[in-house]
Enzyme design. Structure first.
Site, PDB file in Angstrom:
ATOM      1  N   TYR A   1       0.890  -1.154   0.000  1.00 34.42           N
ATOM      2  CA  TYR A   1       0.000   0.000   0.000  1.00 34.42           C
ATOM      3  C   TYR A   1       0.929   1.205   0.000  1.00 34.42           C
ATOM      4  O   TYR A   1       1.888   1.267   0.780  1.00 34.42           O
ATOM      5  CB  TYR A   1      -0.879   0.072   1.252  1.00 34.42           C
ATOM      6  CG  TYR A   1      -1.694  -1.161   1.569  1.00 34.42           C
ATOM      7  CD1 TYR A   1      -2.303  -1.901   0.563  1.00 34.42           C
ATOM      8  CD2 TYR A   1      -1.873  -1.551   2.892  1.00 34.42           C
ATOM      9  CE1 TYR A   1      -3.066  -3.018   0.868  1.00 34.42           C
ATOM     10  CE2 TYR A   1      -2.644  -2.662   3.208  1.00 34.42           C
ATOM     11  CZ  TYR A   1      -3.230  -3.398   2.188  1.00 34.42           C
ATOM     12  OH  TYR A   1      -3.978  -4.503   2.504  1.00 34.42           O
TER      13      TYR A   1
ATOM     14  N   PHE B   1       5.327   0.409   6.872  1.00 35.93           N
ATOM     15  CA  PHE B   1       6.179  -0.771   6.763  1.00 35.93           C
ATOM     16  C   PHE B   1       6.605  -1.025   5.324  1.00 35.93           C
ATOM     17  O   PHE B   1       7.736  -1.439   5.055  1.00 35.93           O
ATOM     18  CB  PHE B   1       5.458  -1.996   7.336  1.00 35.93           C
ATOM     19  CG  PHE B   1       5.229  -1.910   8.819  1.00 35.93           C
ATOM     20  CD1 PHE B   1       6.257  -2.171   9.714  1.00 35.93           C
ATOM     21  CD2 PHE B   1       3.991  -1.552   9.322  1.00 35.93           C
ATOM     22  CE1 PHE B   1       6.055  -2.081  11.074  1.00 35.93           C
ATOM     23  CE2 PHE B   1       3.777  -1.461  10.687  1.00 35.93           C
ATOM     24  CZ  PHE B   1       4.805  -1.731  11.572  1.00 35.93           C
ATOM     25  N   CYS B   2       5.710  -0.771   4.383  1.00 33.39           N
ATOM     26  CA  CYS B   2       6.070  -0.878   2.966  1.00 33.39           C
ATOM     27  C   CYS B   2       7.104   0.177   2.605  1.00 33.39           C
ATOM     28  O   CYS B   2       8.055  -0.081   1.849  1.00 33.39           O
ATOM     29  CB  CYS B   2       4.828  -0.716   2.087  1.00 33.39           C
ATOM     30  SG  CYS B   2       3.538  -1.946   2.381  1.00 33.39           S
TER      31      CYS B   2
END
Length: 322
Positions: free
Chosen positions: A97, A102-103
């Site tokens: 996303y 975290f991505c």
């Protein structure tokens, strides 16, 4: 020469901007994953370009003395740390996303080490892009056909592959880098949501960014922006209570100052170059940097100079455009 000029522009901007820096329709799973993405923007290129233009104007207003000082500082050219070509994976696909911290942590790692990667934007409502996976959270990354899950585990595995010598002895509980990477996952990320959704205007600002960069159709964008913003405004209040946050901005500022204290005068926690902890902090903060909460954080704490250094050294994205 081009890199040195970029450093000059960004540092002029940082100096001027910081003054020295010391100075319910939405499914529940969407509400849980829109921001976080795992259990534990990058900033758009147009903003970087605008910052460079603004920096040039600021540089002119500083006068000759300011430009000479900035030019001298730019001699310390910050650059990506590229691993040997034979250590770089040939095919990397990141399922993500766009607004997930975290991505963005994984992307900061990939960008800094200049590892080319493709992105598949996952729809957080249907998750149809990852129906093939038993693991139904993001980030997921495919590295030469091998599936890796969870941001910290992904970075560890990739680190072992491309930096085997450096990471051989860096996994003890007392290791400074490990300690601060865990602080990011256990503390820093939990301060973000109460700040992003602090009030209705900030919640709408955040969802405007999420829906503009996420994988939504037209009707989903409309419903998610308004229903999601309203729902997350109330969810953020519960998160404040869960994590004992009484003043969300104060908690954000305290976290930023805690990180600066950890630097202890160093350019990066890793010294002259960022380590995995630097990349983790930078990555999770990147989605909020140009939201109201991120602007306030830079204005009211000492983190701005470090963040600007990180923007420079991480540089342009190594993402392969479709």
């Amino acid at each position: 020469m081009r890199r040195a000029y970029s450093v000059l522009l960004h540092r002029n901007l940082a100096a001027a901007r910081l003054g020295g820096a010391t100075s319910t329709a939405v499914p529940n799973r969407f509400l849980q994953t829109t921001l976080y993405g795992t259990t534990a923007g990058s900033s758009p290129s147009s903003r970087r370009w605008f910052s460079s233009i603004l920096a040039a104007v600021v540089g002119t207003s500083l006068g000759v003395g300011g430009l000479i000082a900035a030019s001298s500082a730019s001699q310390e050219v910050l650059a990506k740390e590229r691993p040997p070509s034979d250590a770089i994976p040939s095919d990397v696909i990141l399922y993500q996303y766009e607004a997930c911290p975290f991505c963005n942590k994984v992307k900061a790692f990939l960008d800094y080490y200049d590892i080319p990667y493709k992105v598949v934007e996952v729809n957080p409502l249907s998750k149809k892009e990852i129906k093939w996976s038993e693991y139904q959270k993001v980030p997921i990354i495919m590295v030469d056909g091998e599936q890796l899950n969870d941001s910290s585990a992904i970075i560890d595995k990739l680190g072992e592959r491309i930096l085997s010598k450096k990471k051989a002895d860096s996994t003890s509980e007392d290791d400074e880098e490990t300690k601060w990477r865990r602080w990011v996952d256990s503390h820093l990320v939990h301060v973000l949501s109460p700040n992003i959704y602090r009030n209705t205007s900030e919640a709408l600002e955040s969802f405007d960014y999420i829906t503009s960069n996420g994988n939504f159709n037209f009707m989903e964008k409309i419903s998610v922006k308004y229903a999601g913003a309203a729902a997350m405004y109330f969810v953020s209040k519960k998160l404040k209570k869960k994590y004992n946050i009484t003043d969300e901005r104060a908690a954000l500022y305290e976290s930023a100052e805690t990180w600066v204290d950890a630097l202890n005068g160093r350019e990066f926690l890793g010294g002259s170059k960022p380590n995995f902890a630097d990349l983790a902090v930078f990555g999770v903060l990147r989605p909020i940097r140009y939201l109201r909460s991120g602007k306030d954080m830079v204005e009211h704490t000492r983190i701005g100079e470090w963040y600007t250094r990180m923007e420079i050294v991480v540089g342009e994205s190594s993402r392969i455009k479709a």
